[in-house]
Design a protein around this motif. Structure first.
Motif, PDB file in Angstrom:
ATOM      1  N   VAL A 109     -10.612   0.690  -5.996  1.00 53.28           N
ATOM      2  CA  VAL A 109      -9.646   0.599  -4.899  1.00 53.28           C
ATOM      3  C   VAL A 109     -10.323   1.003  -3.592  1.00 53.28           C
ATOM      4  O   VAL A 109     -11.423   1.549  -3.585  1.00 53.28           O
ATOM      5  CB  VAL A 109      -8.415   1.510  -5.121  1.00 53.28           C
ATOM      6  CG1 VAL A 109      -7.581   1.038  -6.302  1.00 53.28           C
ATOM      7  CG2 VAL A 109      -8.849   2.962  -5.293  1.00 53.28           C
ATOM      8  N   SER A 110      -9.633   0.742  -2.498  1.00 47.32           N
ATOM      9  CA  SER A 110     -10.039   1.230  -1.190  1.00 47.32           C
ATOM     10  C   SER A 110      -8.773   1.558  -0.403  1.00 47.32           C
ATOM     11  O   SER A 110      -7.693   1.027  -0.689  1.00 47.32           O
ATOM     12  CB  SER A 110     -10.869   0.192  -0.432  1.00 47.32           C
ATOM     13  OG  SER A 110     -10.115  -0.971  -0.181  1.00 47.32           O
ATOM     14  N   ARG A 111      -8.901   2.456   0.563  1.00 50.26           N
ATOM     15  CA  ARG A 111      -7.755   2.790   1.417  1.00 50.26           C
ATOM     16  C   ARG A 111      -8.281   2.988   2.833  1.00 50.26           C
ATOM     17  O   ARG A 111      -8.409   4.102   3.329  1.00 50.26           O
ATOM     18  CB  ARG A 111      -7.074   4.073   0.906  1.00 50.26           C
ATOM     19  CG  ARG A 111      -5.776   4.389   1.663  1.00 50.26           C
ATOM     20  CD  ARG A 111      -4.581   3.775   1.074  1.00 50.26           C
ATOM     21  NE  ARG A 111      -3.375   3.935   1.854  1.00 50.26           N
ATOM     22  CZ  ARG A 111      -2.553   4.992   1.799  1.00 50.26           C
ATOM     23  NH1 ARG A 111      -2.860   6.023   1.027  1.00 50.26           N
ATOM     24  NH2 ARG A 111      -1.460   5.008   2.514  1.00 50.26           N
ATOM     25  N   GLU A 112      -8.569   1.884   3.477  1.00 53.77           N
ATOM     26  CA  GLU A 112      -9.104   1.910   4.837  1.00 53.77           C
ATOM     27  C   GLU A 112      -8.010   1.985   5.890  1.00 53.77           C
ATOM     28  O   GLU A 112      -8.250   2.409   7.023  1.00 53.77           O
ATOM     29  CB  GLU A 112     -10.000   0.692   5.067  1.00 53.77           C
ATOM     30  CG  GLU A 112     -11.215   0.658   4.144  1.00 53.77           C
ATOM     31  CD  GLU A 112     -12.034  -0.604   4.320  1.00 53.77           C
ATOM     32  OE1 GLU A 112     -11.680  -1.437   5.174  1.00 53.77           O
ATOM     33  OE2 GLU A 112     -13.034  -0.754   3.589  1.00 53.77           O
ATOM     34  N   LYS A 113      -6.813   1.538   5.527  1.00 54.68           N
ATOM     35  CA  LYS A 113      -5.667   1.593   6.435  1.00 54.68           C
ATOM     36  C   LYS A 113      -4.481   2.201   5.697  1.00 54.68           C
ATOM     37  O   LYS A 113      -4.358   2.031   4.480  1.00 54.68           O
ATOM     38  CB  LYS A 113      -5.290   0.191   6.914  1.00 54.68           C
ATOM     39  CG  LYS A 113      -6.360  -0.541   7.679  1.00 54.68           C
ATOM     40  CD  LYS A 113      -5.826  -1.863   8.228  1.00 54.68           C
ATOM     41  CE  LYS A 113      -5.368  -2.776   7.112  1.00 54.68           C
ATOM     42  NZ  LYS A 113      -4.890  -4.086   7.636  1.00 54.68           N
ATOM     43  N   LYS A 114      -3.610   2.841   6.420  1.00 55.35           N
ATOM     44  CA  LYS A 114      -2.464   3.486   5.794  1.00 55.35           C
ATOM     45  C   LYS A 114      -1.579   2.464   5.086  1.00 55.35           C
ATOM     46  O   LYS A 114      -0.982   2.747   4.057  1.00 55.35           O
ATOM     47  CB  LYS A 114      -1.658   4.212   6.867  1.00 55.35           C
ATOM     48  CG  LYS A 114      -0.533   5.083   6.349  1.00 55.35           C
ATOM     49  CD  LYS A 114       0.126   5.839   7.495  1.00 55.35           C
ATOM     50  CE  LYS A 114       1.197   6.775   6.986  1.00 55.35           C
ATOM     51  NZ  LYS A 114       1.817   7.541   8.097  1.00 55.35           N
ATOM     52  N   GLU A 115      -1.486   1.254   5.654  1.00 54.93           N
ATOM     53  CA  GLU A 115      -0.559   0.262   5.144  1.00 54.93           C
ATOM     54  C   GLU A 115      -1.078  -0.482   3.917  1.00 54.93           C
ATOM     55  O   GLU A 115      -0.322  -1.175   3.251  1.00 54.93           O
ATOM     56  CB  GLU A 115      -0.262  -0.803   6.212  1.00 54.93           C
ATOM     57  CG  GLU A 115       0.042  -0.277   7.597  1.00 54.93           C
ATOM     58  CD  GLU A 115      -1.214   0.064   8.370  1.00 54.93           C
ATOM     59  OE1 GLU A 115      -1.377   1.261   8.677  1.00 54.93           O
ATOM     60  OE2 GLU A 115      -2.012  -0.844   8.639  1.00 54.93           O
ATOM     61  N   SER A 116      -2.358  -0.377   3.617  1.00 56.18           N
ATOM     62  CA  SER A 116      -2.964  -1.269   2.642  1.00 56.18           C
ATOM     63  C   SER A 116      -3.716  -0.515   1.548  1.00 56.18           C
ATOM     64  O   SER A 116      -4.456   0.427   1.836  1.00 56.18           O
ATOM     65  CB  SER A 116      -3.920  -2.220   3.376  1.00 56.18           C
ATOM     66  OG  SER A 116      -4.556  -3.085   2.473  1.00 56.18           O
ATOM     67  N   PHE A 117      -3.560  -0.967   0.301  1.00 60.66           N
ATOM     68  CA  PHE A 117      -4.212  -0.296  -0.826  1.00 60.66           C
ATOM     69  C   PHE A 117      -4.589  -1.374  -1.857  1.00 60.66           C
ATOM     70  O   PHE A 117      -3.965  -1.501  -2.907  1.00 60.66           O
ATOM     71  CB  PHE A 117      -3.263   0.737  -1.424  1.00 60.66           C
ATOM     72  CG  PHE A 117      -3.880   1.676  -2.430  1.00 60.66           C
ATOM     73  CD1 PHE A 117      -3.164   2.071  -3.555  1.00 60.66           C
ATOM     74  CD2 PHE A 117      -5.151   2.211  -2.245  1.00 60.66           C
ATOM     75  CE1 PHE A 117      -3.704   2.968  -4.480  1.00 60.66           C
ATOM     76  CE2 PHE A 117      -5.702   3.103  -3.154  1.00 60.66           C
ATOM     77  CZ  PHE A 117      -4.970   3.469  -4.270  1.00 60.66           C
ATOM     78  N   PRO A 118      -5.617  -2.167  -1.592  1.00 57.43           N
ATOM     79  CA  PRO A 118      -5.979  -3.239  -2.522  1.00 57.43           C
ATOM     80  C   PRO A 118      -6.650  -2.727  -3.794  1.00 57.43           C
ATOM     81  O   PRO A 118      -7.380  -1.727  -3.770  1.00 57.43           O
ATOM     82  CB  PRO A 118      -6.967  -4.083  -1.690  1.00 57.43           C
ATOM     83  CG  PRO A 118      -7.519  -3.143  -0.672  1.00 57.43           C
ATOM     84  CD  PRO A 118      -6.435  -2.157  -0.369  1.00 57.43           C
ATOM     85  N   LEU A 119      -6.384  -3.418  -4.875  1.00 58.08           N
ATOM     86  CA  LEU A 119      -6.946  -3.076  -6.192  1.00 58.08           C
ATOM     87  C   LEU A 119      -7.865  -4.203  -6.649  1.00 58.08           C
ATOM     88  O   LEU A 119      -7.451  -5.365  -6.660  1.00 58.08           O
ATOM     89  CB  LEU A 119      -5.819  -2.906  -7.215  1.00 58.08           C
ATOM     90  CG  LEU A 119      -6.236  -2.717  -8.676  1.00 58.08           C
ATOM     91  CD1 LEU A 119      -6.784  -1.319  -8.897  1.00 58.08           C
ATOM     92  CD2 LEU A 119      -5.063  -2.982  -9.615  1.00 58.08           C
ATOM     93  N   THR A 120      -9.090  -3.868  -7.023  1.00 59.65           N
ATOM     94  CA  THR A 120     -10.005  -4.855  -7.568  1.00 59.65           C
ATOM     95  C   THR A 120     -10.136  -4.647  -9.070  1.00 59.65           C
ATOM     96  O   THR A 120     -10.425  -3.532  -9.526  1.00 59.65           O
ATOM     97  CB  THR A 120     -11.397  -4.769  -6.909  1.00 59.65           C
ATOM     98  OG1 THR A 120     -11.264  -5.081  -5.515  1.00 59.65           O
ATOM     99  CG2 THR A 120     -12.368  -5.761  -7.542  1.00 59.65           C
ATOM    100  N   VAL A 121      -9.858  -5.717  -9.795  1.00 60.47           N
ATOM    101  CA  VAL A 121     -10.027  -5.709 -11.244  1.00 60.47           C
ATOM    102  C   VAL A 121     -11.412  -6.293 -11.507  1.00 60.47           C
ATOM    103  O   VAL A 121     -11.662  -7.471 -11.211  1.00 60.47           O
ATOM    104  CB  VAL A 121      -8.939  -6.545 -11.936  1.00 60.47           C
ATOM    105  CG1 VAL A 121      -9.053  -6.442 -13.449  1.00 60.47           C
ATOM    106  CG2 VAL A 121      -7.554  -6.103 -11.472  1.00 60.47           C
TER     107      VAL A 121
END
Lengths: 112, 116
Positions: free
Chosen positions: A66-78
């Motif tokens: 995962v990454s959390r570069e912005k408060k609004e976004s939390f993408p998950l990589t499988v």
């Protein structure tokens, strides 16, 4: 309208490919979570993040990132290292000081 | 040991009747909370009700009430006056402690089918 969006609703990939699932929220929530649900079962925590640029592993983090570069976004990589990636993935968020987590509509990932 | 146990895999309820969904939990942390979520066939998880371990009164939200019995470690959900739209999966979940991100542990769920 405030809420959590996950896209796409359905995702198909070939085995061996990495795939990234999107999760965006406009609720101004601080914490965000990724869960996995297998058929007929409850949810299991993959990763969570309480603030930007910080995240922790959940119970089943292996094969995911995962990454959390912005408060609004939390993408998950499988990643291709995940042995059984086919599942329903749910993203959630929580306001600081509150206990309730609010969920997005989910992404159903099928890997063949 | 399972932290959250829901022993009823599925149940039928007649429209307009009340239904109780069982949930037992296991924790040694004095500060914890129990949640109930509804998952319709569309898949989204809808928050219904929350009860904290220090709350004195049982939580209620409209037709939903939580029957919290701390000594028995149970947190059953009662749905009054069932409606056809209540047909869904219901999950009990628990948070433990006041740190570590308020992670949730979920039970296996109970499927409810409301009959007209």
């Amino acid at each position: 309208d405030g809420g959590i969006t996950q896209s796409p609703k359905y995702l198909f990939r070939k085995e061996g490919q990495n795939v990234t699932l999107s999760c965006e929220q406009n609720l101004n929530h601080d914490a965000m979570y990724w869960y996995r649900q297998d058929p007929g079962q409850g949810l299991r925590l993959i990763y969570y993040s309480q603030i930007v640029n910080d995240f922790q592993k959940g119970d089943i983090a292996e094969g995911y990132s995962v990454s959390r570069e912005k408060k609004e976004s939390f993408p998950l990589t499988v990643t291709s290292a995940q042995k059984n990636p086919t599942a329903f993935y749910l993203c959630a968020s929580r306001r600081w000081g509150s206990y309730e987590q609010y969920f997005g509509p989910g992404t159903r990932l099928t890997v063949t | 040991a399972q932290k959250i146990t829901q022993t009823q895999p599925g149940m039928f309820v007649q429209e307009k009747e009340a239904v109780t969904l069982d949930c037992t939990y296991d924790t040694s942390d004095p500060s914890y909370g129990l949640f109930w979520y509804k998952q319709p066939s569309s898949g989204e998880m809808i928050f219904l009700i929350y009860q904290g371990s220090y709350d004195q009164q049982n939580a209620t939200e409209g037709r939903y009430s939580l029957n919290f019995q701390k000594a028995r470690k149970s947190a059953n959900l009662v749905i009054s006056a069932s409606q056809l739209g209540d047909s869904a999966m219901y999950f009990c979940a628990m948070r433990e402690g006041d740190t570590a991100g308020n992670k949730l542990t979920f039970g296996g769920g109970t499927r409810v089918l409301v009959k007209p």
